[in-house]
Enzyme design. Structure first.
Site, mmCIF file in Angstrom:
data_model
loop_
_atom_site.group_PDB
_atom_site.id
_atom_site.type_symbol
_atom_site.label_atom_id
_atom_site.label_comp_id
_atom_site.label_asym_id
_atom_site.label_seq_id
_atom_site.Cartn_x
_atom_site.Cartn_y
_atom_site.Cartn_z
ATOM 1 N N GLY A 35 0.834 -1.191 0.000
ATOM 2 C CA GLY A 35 0.000 0.000 0.000
ATOM 3 C C GLY A 35 0.870 1.241 0.000
ATOM 4 C CD GLN A 79 3.274 5.821 2.664
ATOM 5 O OE1 GLN A 79 2.331 5.258 2.154
ATOM 6 N NE2 GLN A 79 4.238 5.167 3.276
ATOM 7 C CB CYS A 91 5.112 2.287 7.419
ATOM 8 S SG CYS A 91 4.577 3.756 6.545
ATOM 9 C CG LEU A 92 6.506 1.269 1.399
ATOM 10 C CD1 LEU A 92 5.898 1.612 0.051
ATOM 11 C CD2 LEU A 92 7.587 0.216 1.239
ATOM 12 C CG HIS A 116 -0.727 1.267 7.318
ATOM 13 N ND1 HIS A 116 0.225 0.782 8.190
ATOM 14 C CD2 HIS A 116 -0.050 2.115 6.486
ATOM 15 C CE1 HIS A 116 1.395 1.326 7.897
ATOM 16 N NE2 HIS A 116 1.260 2.128 6.873
HETATM 17 ZN ZN ZN Z 1 2.490 3.413 5.762
#
Ligand code: ZN
Length: 163
Positions: free
Chosen positions: A45, A50, A89-90, A131
């Site tokens: 995701g 981001q 998480c990235l 998320h």
């Molecule tokens: Zn994330």
């Protein structure tokens, strides 16, 4: 790649994202770019925030569920029943933590064609939705931990990333 993933403690991750008014070619191109970034970084995701774009948009490809682009999401129902997944998480490379969230959600959103859509999700997909949704409100998975656990995870993060 056109975009890099914005990583903690970048302040941009804390800012809320704005609703999308028009679905045009530019937005569709952004969605293509977001999938590219997500696959290149092995994520399931990715939210627009981001990559530094504060629009209410995320993409997902949860195993077995297929590719999805979600515009202006709204989580309209959540189950009382919860489930716990180890989340990463990235934007927080190198750490993960068990996060408990509602097991099922009803998601209302706009699809890439501009049509309203409804998705009832459970399991990992429901967790992924929540998320990514949190990102749009400037929230990270570590924000869902108790204060002392959060501090511990963020110290681990700084150590892992030599910050
Ligand atoms: Zn994330």
């Amino acid at each position: 790649m056109k975009y890099n993933v914005v990583k903690y403690p970048d302040e941009r991750l804390k800012l809320p994202s704005s609703s999308i008014d028009i679905i045009n070619d530019e937005l569709k191109e952004l969605i293509v770019d977001m999938f590219e970034v997500m696959y290149a970084t092995d994520g399931i995701g990715l939210s627009a925030v981001q990559i530094g774009i504060h629009k209410r948009l995320f993409v997902m490809d949860v195993p077995g569920k297929g590719k999805m682009a979600v515009i202006n999401p709204k989580i309209s129902e959540v189950s009382k029943e919860t489930s716990t997944y180890e989340e990463g998480c990235l934007s927080l490379p190198g750490i993960s933590a068990d996060i408990t969230r509602p097991k099922k959600v009803k998601l209302e959103y706009t699809d890439v064609e501009g049509k309203p859509a409804v998705l009832k999700a459970s399991g990992l997909l429901a967790t992924c939705i929540q998320h990514e949704y949190d990102h749009l409100d400037g929230k990270l998975f570590v924000d869902r931990l108790k204060a002392d656990e959060k501090l511990k995870k963020l110290m681990e993060y700084r150590k892992f990333n030599n910050l």
